[in-house]
Design a protein around this motif. Structure first.
Motif, mmCIF file in Angstrom:
data_model
loop_
_atom_site.group_PDB
_atom_site.id
_atom_site.type_symbol
_atom_site.label_atom_id
_atom_site.label_comp_id
_atom_site.label_asym_id
_atom_site.label_seq_id
_atom_site.Cartn_x
_atom_site.Cartn_y
_atom_site.Cartn_z
ATOM 1 N N UNK A 46 -3.099 -1.742 9.241
ATOM 2 C CA UNK A 46 -4.217 -2.430 9.890
ATOM 3 C C UNK A 46 -3.998 -3.941 9.986
ATOM 4 N N UNK A 89 -6.041 2.199 -1.857
ATOM 5 C CA UNK A 89 -4.854 2.318 -2.721
ATOM 6 C C UNK A 89 -4.805 1.253 -3.798
ATOM 7 N N UNK A 90 -5.451 0.102 -3.558
ATOM 8 C CA UNK A 90 -5.457 -0.931 -4.589
ATOM 9 C C UNK A 90 -6.100 -0.396 -5.872
ATOM 10 N N UNK A 122 -3.015 2.730 -12.196
ATOM 11 C CA UNK A 122 -1.637 2.954 -12.661
ATOM 12 C C UNK A 122 -1.160 1.816 -13.559
ATOM 13 N N UNK A 165 -10.302 10.481 2.497
ATOM 14 C CA UNK A 165 -8.989 10.165 1.920
ATOM 15 C C UNK A 165 -8.987 8.751 1.353
ATOM 16 N N UNK A 181 -6.449 6.357 1.676
ATOM 17 C CA UNK A 181 -5.464 5.421 2.245
ATOM 18 C C UNK A 181 -5.915 3.973 2.160
ATOM 19 N N UNK A 182 -7.230 3.764 2.313
ATOM 20 C CA UNK A 182 -7.723 2.386 2.328
ATOM 21 C C UNK A 182 -8.243 1.969 0.954
ATOM 22 N N UNK A 239 1.471 6.708 -6.699
ATOM 23 C CA UNK A 239 0.401 7.675 -6.932
ATOM 24 C C UNK A 239 0.966 9.092 -6.947
ATOM 25 N N UNK A 240 1.949 9.347 -6.088
ATOM 26 C CA UNK A 240 2.600 10.665 -6.094
ATOM 27 C C UNK A 240 3.664 10.776 -7.185
ATOM 28 N N UNK A 300 -9.291 -4.228 5.133
ATOM 29 C CA UNK A 300 -8.741 -3.195 5.999
ATOM 30 C C UNK A 300 -9.788 -2.414 6.777
ATOM 31 N N UNK A 335 -3.719 14.530 -6.431
ATOM 32 C CA UNK A 335 -2.741 14.041 -5.447
ATOM 33 C C UNK A 335 -1.361 14.626 -5.711
ATOM 34 N N UNK A 392 2.160 1.765 -3.416
ATOM 35 C CA UNK A 392 1.164 2.354 -4.328
ATOM 36 C C UNK A 392 1.018 3.847 -4.065
ATOM 37 N N UNK A 394 -4.239 12.198 -1.182
ATOM 38 C CA UNK A 394 -4.786 11.157 -2.064
ATOM 39 C C UNK A 394 -6.266 10.994 -1.729
ATOM 40 N N UNK A 402 -5.954 2.643 -6.952
ATOM 41 C CA UNK A 402 -4.933 3.456 -7.616
ATOM 42 C C UNK A 402 -3.929 2.570 -8.344
ATOM 43 N N UNK A 403 -3.547 1.462 -7.692
ATOM 44 C CA UNK A 403 -2.627 0.528 -8.347
ATOM 45 C C UNK A 403 -3.252 0.010 -9.634
ATOM 46 N N UNK A 448 0.800 -1.233 0.000
ATOM 47 C CA UNK A 448 0.000 0.000 0.000
ATOM 48 C C UNK A 448 0.826 1.273 0.000
ATOM 49 N N UNK A 497 -3.673 3.705 9.385
ATOM 50 C CA UNK A 497 -4.514 3.216 8.283
ATOM 51 C C UNK A 497 -3.800 2.189 7.410
ATOM 52 N N UNK A 498 -2.471 2.359 7.250
ATOM 53 C CA UNK A 498 -1.752 1.452 6.361
ATOM 54 C C UNK A 498 -1.071 0.335 7.142
ATOM 55 N N UNK A 509 -5.361 11.495 -9.614
ATOM 56 C CA UNK A 509 -3.903 11.493 -9.670
ATOM 57 C C UNK A 509 -3.372 12.921 -9.818
#
Lengths: 449, 449
Positions: free
Chosen positions: A418, B418-419, B425, B413, B415-416, A175-176, B168, B372, A171, B378, B421-422, A168, A415-416, B369
């Motif tokens: 968990x 991110x998959x 990408x 946000x 954070x949970x 993303x950044x 998560x 961010x 990713x 994000x 976003x992956x 995570x 959060x990352x 994106x």
């Protein structure tokens, strides 16, 4: 009954506080890994911009924060300080518990306090790309964020086992816009050498540092950046403590005890250094560095020169160390698995200005759960070490009937992380034995200086 | 050049704004699913506390926020409003873009604005436990958080496919002490019936609602809670817009365009309703609801009575709907996959006070994106729909050479998430065809009223 103490944007500190100016004993100088002589600016200039090298060696008490850095700081600074009323009530303590919350930054921890100025100074110096390493990803994501805000490319060497198991933060970095490689890679000599000997090598922070440093040293448009340990990194983090002092002043209080978790030491330093200035000048105050029992650098390490990385490529630093090739057990607080601590923190600990305490991880997660259920915020496993020590101090106050003021740094959210909470809730989390033999062995391999 | 507009804690709104008092046309009343007659308080009292039922039907303009709710709100409220300078620059637009950021709550979205008062009123009514449903987990985690803060048990029926694929938020709920079941379960008649017919049923929000409602209806100490759609939920969210109005006032600005993503409609309502009061009174202002093209309730749905759940157990509500058994494609913005919208939002849309726009998800992630990388944060996939529409409005301003003020709600946000976003990408994200046939079919099965 005030819960949150906030400052207006106009109160963001305009200068960082440099504790070098006030320390009773300055830290011993870094030594060149080959010559064992003190390193000079020329040794560092291939991988750092001159502005940061100057900060690294400066003993000027106050150092101006550039306008462009302040603009970015405004995104999350001043960070809030909270009074933990519900936690106090749950503990039945007469102590007042406050926490400074750094999880409000876009990367979710205190790390952007330094990644942003580091990106800024590199951009100013015309550097096009920053190479850095990351373990679980907190630092790498802070650097990726800062790079995206200043238009500077970021390459992150991420420890392979984390790259695969904890996708995570990787990713988030992507993303950044950062480029993230699983280290060891075939892109550096250091990496190739390791892969030749062991194609399945899972990587380590030490290896990733070697790769990032090599990348920076061998590309003229590229510099290196580090997320902790060095003086300039700790300097940048002092915005935390400078704000906290103002926030304490605002409510007419002052801490008796300051608590921070300690891996390299940057979040502890950031919160405590501005208060330590008062302590050096005679104020009563305790500062507690909290570390994992499985990587007990301050509580069990030796104070001597050691390398910053596994391969022994970096300068030798005077630190409490477990030995640069000591590999700590795979605890969930990845950010606290460094084999040593920042030279500034070590010197202050050596001089009795900082105390240290070590906890096993199940006790830490038990405290984290109590915190989350009373205060709402789910803390990062690293920060949970500070939560645990703060709770113990509050319970001591209860026993002793003392109304002390405790301030700790909640350096990031969970959060990352968990999965670590799931492991704890399912009873899968284990405490590792204190790895005495391995530490003894690693220390025996250290260079004699 | 101010980036962040913050309010002191003393400026947290003390009352919620009830748009029912000002609407030119009130929404049609909810009907009993069996009798098709308007429901009364007695129909709702087995599953809701009287205080919330009163709010549900109230047309009083201002409703006091209880002191104990305000205390908890202080944890993250007033939430910051930001001027998106770097995004404006990246777009080269003369427009001013502002966003209100609700991701600062401990659960990471706007949902605790209502879960906290809902937990409070239930606690006041002596209720011991709250049963609720959740899809991807945003609402469930907000309810779990609120339950832990008020000492009330929380049972969450979580759609099984999310329970297994997105652990998560489930872990977050458990960290806050909630009990989470993969729905369909064998704990309710609704669940057992479905499992009998199809033991591998992956679950749906509609099924989970049926289970939670049944749990609440069959246990005298247990109530039900919903995270969107109902009037009282939207009421609680108006703290967002009330703060935003003060923040706009502080900088001497006022929005020309307000943007919010729209699933059930609660975050859009929360931000826009206090401004819509001005629009109803003659002020120039556009409000845009943004939905996914694959679940285009406002842009493609029919305005008619429909059930809130799949099984048809809830009251019939007057909504823009795609049919209560329409199953939208599995897009990443799980919070926007509801088959209809809040009756208040629907009525306002019907009366031309709100516009609507639909976007496919790859366009949404492209915008996320860009956001961010220029603003740092994000965004959640849901909130990214608002980002996309805000960017498009800013580009329209660029074309037209207009200096309009755009305000959007960054409701959470990512954070949970991110998959997602992956997937974007890596080019794995697909856009679904507008499911015209399926919607037509689902609408054809609706009860005629």
């Amino acid at each position: 009954m005030q819960t949150k103490i906030i400052l207006p944007d106009s109160e963001i500190p305009k200068q960082w506080y440099n504790i070098m100016a006030d320390m009773p004993n300055k830290p011993a100088p870094p030594l060149h890994p080959a010559t064992k002589q003190p390193v000079g600016p020329d040794d560092l200039s291939p991988i750092f911009p001159m502005a940061l090298i100057e900060q690294e060696v400066s003993d000027q008490r106050w150092i101006d924060i550039p306008e462009d850095v302040l603009k970015i700081y405004t995104l999350w600074r001043p960070s809030p300080m909270y009074r933990a009323h519900r936690l106090e009530e749950a503990l039945g303590t007469p102590a007042k518990i406050y926490y400074k919350y750094e999880g409000v930054s876009p990367a979710g921890s205190h790390k952007p306090n330094t990644s942003v100025p580091q990106a800024y100074y590199n951009k100013q110096a015309g550097v096009k790309r920053i190479a850095t390493e990351t373990g679980a990803g907190q630092w790498g994501s802070a650097m990726a964020l800062a790079g995206s805000l200043f238009g500077i490319d970021v390459t992150v060497y991420m420890v392979k086992v984390s790259y695969n198991q904890k996708p995570y933060r990787r990713i988030a970095m992507e993303t950044w816009g950062a480029e993230v490689f699983a280290s060891p890679t075939d892109k550096t000599e250091a990496g190739r050498k390791i892969l030749e000997a062991d194609p399945d090598n899972p990587g380590s922070l030490g290896i990733a540092i070697s790769e990032a440093v090599e990348d920076a040293a061998t590309h003229s448009d590229t510099n290196y950046a580090l997320g902790s340990v060095l003086n300039h990194v700790l300097l940048h983090q002092t915005v935390i403590g400078l704000e906290a002092k103002k926030q304490m002043e605002l409510i007419g209080d002052y801490p008796d005890v300051i608590v921070g978790c300690c891996g390299g030491g940057s979040n502890l330093a950031g919160l405590s250094f501005p208060f330590l200035q008062d302590k050096i000048n005679g104020k009563q105050l305790r500062v507690i560095a909290v570390e994992p029992a499985s990587c007990p650098t301050l509580t069990k390490g030796e104070f001597r020169y050691d390398f910053g990385d596994t391969a022994g490529l970096t300068p030798l630093l005077m630190m409490y160390t477990l030995g640069h090739d000591f590999v700590p057990p795979g605890i969930h607080a990845g950010g606290l698995r460094y084999h040593a601590d920042a030279p500034l923190v070590c010197q202050l600990y050596h001089d009795g200005l900082i105390e240290a305490k070590a906890y096993p991880q199940t006790a830490v997660f038990e405290a984290a759960l109590q915190f989350a259920r009373s205060e709402g915020i789910i803390p990062a496993p690293e920060s949970s070490h500070a939560v645990k020590a703060a709770i113990d101090e509050a319970l001591r106050c209860k026993e002793e009937g003392k109304e002390e003021t405790i301030l700790f740094n909640l350096s990031g959210h969970g959060y990352l992380d968990l999965q670590a909470y799931a492991d704890y809730l399912e009873g899968k989390l284990v405490d590792y034995e204190y790895p005495e033999e391995k530490i003894k062995e690693a220390l025996s391999r250290l260079p004699q200086i």
